[in-house]
Motif scaffolding. Sequence first.
Motif, mmCIF file in Angstrom:
data_model
loop_
_atom_site.group_PDB
_atom_site.id
_atom_site.type_symbol
_atom_site.label_atom_id
_atom_site.label_comp_id
_atom_site.label_asym_id
_atom_site.label_seq_id
_atom_site.Cartn_x
_atom_site.Cartn_y
_atom_site.Cartn_z
ATOM 1 N N ASP A 27 -47.403 -0.262 35.977
ATOM 2 C CA ASP A 27 -46.779 -0.462 37.322
ATOM 3 C C ASP A 27 -45.597 0.411 37.577
ATOM 4 O OD1 ASP A 27 -48.505 -2.539 38.339
ATOM 5 O OD2 ASP A 27 -47.398 -4.119 37.703
ATOM 6 N N LYS A 28 -44.677 0.446 36.529
ATOM 7 C CA LYS A 28 -43.442 1.310 36.488
ATOM 8 C C LYS A 28 -43.929 2.727 36.655
ATOM 9 C CE LYS A 28 -39.474 -0.916 34.426
ATOM 10 N NZ LYS A 28 -38.908 -1.580 33.519
ATOM 11 N N LYS A 29 -45.017 3.227 35.857
ATOM 12 C CA LYS A 29 -45.429 4.363 35.697
ATOM 13 C C LYS A 29 -45.978 4.872 37.209
ATOM 14 C CE LYS A 29 -46.052 8.131 33.125
ATOM 15 N NZ LYS A 29 -44.927 8.561 31.840
ATOM 16 N N ILE A 30 -46.575 4.232 37.750
ATOM 17 C CA ILE A 30 -47.199 4.333 39.151
ATOM 18 C C ILE A 30 -45.889 4.502 40.157
ATOM 19 C CG2 ILE A 30 -48.456 3.320 41.207
ATOM 20 C CD1 ILE A 30 -50.172 1.797 38.964
ATOM 21 N N GLU A 31 -44.843 3.671 39.966
ATOM 22 C CA GLU A 31 -43.791 3.849 40.982
ATOM 23 C C GLU A 31 -42.985 5.222 40.630
ATOM 24 O OE1 GLU A 31 -42.661 -0.879 41.689
ATOM 25 O OE2 GLU A 31 -41.644 -0.083 40.147
ATOM 26 N N GLU A 32 -42.805 5.408 39.503
ATOM 27 C CA GLU A 32 -42.000 6.711 39.037
ATOM 28 C C GLU A 32 -42.904 7.838 39.604
ATOM 29 O OE1 GLU A 32 -40.349 5.107 34.842
ATOM 30 O OE2 GLU A 32 -41.788 6.751 34.832
ATOM 31 N N ALA A 76 -44.348 -0.884 48.333
ATOM 32 C CA ALA A 76 -44.603 0.339 49.348
ATOM 33 C C ALA A 76 -45.682 0.732 49.495
ATOM 34 C CB ALA A 76 -43.364 1.125 49.138
ATOM 35 N N ILE A 77 -46.345 1.083 48.172
ATOM 36 C CA ILE A 77 -47.812 1.450 48.183
ATOM 37 C C ILE A 77 -48.635 0.761 48.732
ATOM 38 C CG2 ILE A 77 -49.354 2.524 46.501
ATOM 39 C CD1 ILE A 77 -47.318 2.851 44.388
ATOM 40 N N PHE A 78 -48.629 -0.434 48.655
ATOM 41 C CA PHE A 78 -49.477 -1.473 49.138
ATOM 42 C C PHE A 78 -49.514 -1.365 50.751
ATOM 43 C CE2 PHE A 78 -52.108 -4.506 46.648
ATOM 44 C CZ PHE A 78 -51.841 -4.021 45.327
ATOM 45 N N GLU A 79 -48.165 -1.267 51.268
ATOM 46 C CA GLU A 79 -48.059 -1.305 52.710
ATOM 47 C C GLU A 79 -48.343 0.090 53.565
ATOM 48 O OE1 GLU A 79 -43.764 -2.223 53.563
ATOM 49 O OE2 GLU A 79 -43.931 -4.188 52.633
ATOM 50 N N LYS A 80 -47.898 1.103 52.772
ATOM 51 C CA LYS A 80 -48.278 2.366 53.417
ATOM 52 C C LYS A 80 -49.477 2.864 53.279
ATOM 53 C CE LYS A 80 -43.849 4.886 53.337
ATOM 54 N NZ LYS A 80 -43.474 6.517 52.755
ATOM 55 N N HIS A 81 -50.127 2.627 51.869
ATOM 56 C CA HIS A 81 -51.488 3.108 51.775
ATOM 57 C C HIS A 81 -52.735 2.303 51.635
ATOM 58 C CE1 HIS A 81 -49.491 7.072 51.326
ATOM 59 N NE2 HIS A 81 -48.675 6.488 50.514
ATOM 60 N N PHE A 100 -53.979 2.140 46.000
ATOM 61 C CA PHE A 100 -53.362 1.763 44.717
ATOM 62 C C PHE A 100 -54.266 1.603 43.719
ATOM 63 C CE2 PHE A 100 -52.020 -1.674 41.815
ATOM 64 C CZ PHE A 100 -50.791 -1.054 41.272
ATOM 65 N N ARG A 101 -55.383 1.012 43.706
ATOM 66 C CA ARG A 101 -56.381 0.719 42.785
ATOM 67 C C ARG A 101 -56.985 2.161 42.289
ATOM 68 N NH1 ARG A 101 -55.004 -3.860 41.110
ATOM 69 N NH2 ARG A 101 -54.894 -5.478 42.520
ATOM 70 N N LYS A 102 -57.186 3.152 43.121
ATOM 71 C CA LYS A 102 -57.646 4.548 42.476
ATOM 72 C C LYS A 102 -56.635 5.202 41.606
ATOM 73 C CE LYS A 102 -60.089 7.369 45.256
ATOM 74 N NZ LYS A 102 -60.535 8.011 46.832
ATOM 75 N N LEU A 103 -55.120 5.140 42.043
ATOM 76 C CA LEU A 103 -53.988 5.676 41.378
ATOM 77 C C LEU A 103 -53.979 4.757 40.240
ATOM 78 C CD1 LEU A 103 -51.967 7.811 42.528
ATOM 79 C CD2 LEU A 103 -50.608 5.698 43.182
ATOM 80 N N GLU A 104 -53.865 3.691 40.140
ATOM 81 C CA GLU A 104 -53.777 2.636 38.998
ATOM 82 C C GLU A 104 -54.790 3.068 37.755
ATOM 83 O OE1 GLU A 104 -55.056 -1.290 39.455
ATOM 84 O OE2 GLU A 104 -53.390 -1.997 38.418
ATOM 85 N N HIS A 105 -56.058 3.516 38.297
ATOM 86 C CA HIS A 105 -57.149 3.931 37.248
ATOM 87 C C HIS A 105 -56.913 5.297 36.865
ATOM 88 C CE1 HIS A 105 -61.055 4.613 35.573
ATOM 89 N NE2 HIS A 105 -61.166 5.689 36.395
ATOM 90 N N GLU A 106 -56.545 6.423 37.835
ATOM 91 C CA GLU A 106 -56.129 7.482 37.160
ATOM 92 C C GLU A 106 -55.021 7.599 36.055
ATOM 93 O OE1 GLU A 106 -57.482 9.520 41.545
ATOM 94 O OE2 GLU A 106 -55.208 9.739 40.844
ATOM 95 N N ILE A 107 -54.015 6.872 36.523
ATOM 96 C CA ILE A 107 -52.964 6.951 35.524
ATOM 97 C C ILE A 107 -53.152 5.974 34.179
ATOM 98 C CG2 ILE A 107 -50.353 6.158 35.462
ATOM 99 C CD1 ILE A 107 -50.284 7.066 38.195
ATOM 100 N N PHE A 108 -53.942 5.084 34.324
ATOM 101 C CA PHE A 108 -54.310 4.412 33.279
ATOM 102 C C PHE A 108 -55.128 5.252 32.409
ATOM 103 C CE2 PHE A 108 -57.272 0.735 31.275
ATOM 104 C CZ PHE A 108 -56.724 0.872 30.171
#
Length: 172
Positions: A33-38, A46-51, A56-64
């Motif tokens: 979560d912190k890595k995604i925020e950074e 804000a990611i949930f609200e804006k996008h 979020f799930r796509k980004l989460e997968h890519e960064i994982f």
Amino acid sequence: MRKIILLGYMGCGKSTIANSLSKNIKIPFVDLDKKIEEKTNLSINAIFEKHGEIYFRKLEHEIFVELLHSPESLIIGLGGGTPCYANNHELLKGEGVVSIYLKASIETLFQRLVLNKSKRPLIADKSEGEMKEFIAIHLFERSFYYNQAQYKVVVDDKTIHQTVVDIMDLLA
Ligand SMILES: Nc1ncnc2c1ncn2[C@@H]1O[C@H](COP(=O)(O)OP(=O)(O)OP(=O)(O)O)[C@@H](O)[C@H]1O
Ligand SMILES: O=C(O)C1=C[C@@H](O)[C@@H](O)[C@H](O)C1
Ligand SMILES: [Mg+2]
């Protein structure tokens, strides 16, 4: 290099336990979560609200995946939903990966989350009354994915230290 992955429902203690484990076994801890925020320079809220959640799930997968491919040993604390999206649960069994489900009861999760829900967009707008039922249903839906972990450590009624010792025993 070894990747030690901690997973489980929001509030089960992934970040808290991983921080302490990291100090004990001298392997750096990265909180997804912190890595995604950074990387996005936005809070999870804000990611949930804006996008929206799908973004979020796509980004989460890519960064994982990026963290799994990094050359160093790492403790990776997943987000509560990470194993339940994309093919992330299949990545819990890869080579060089040790995955551990921190299993908490509905009551434990409720007691912890009720104190601090504002930074967790999936429960931020729930009343106390709604929250217990939400956690019960959501945990049931997610259990299949959490149970794909190689190991399970029950965290109810244990101190942070006790849980860390249980994990170090598994890793020995
Ligand atoms: N024995 C315990 N083990 C772990 N955490 C505990 C314990 N007792 C209380 N807590 C508290 O539980 C709360 C939730 O823990 P934490 O934020 O580490 O969970 P998380 O799994 O990382 O949640 P999220 O998925 O929302 O990031 C923290 O406030 C932590 O201090
Ligand atoms: O359980 C979930 O789906 C989530 C848990 C958090 O760790 C964050 O990753 C986000 O709030 C979503
Ligand atoms: Mg956390």
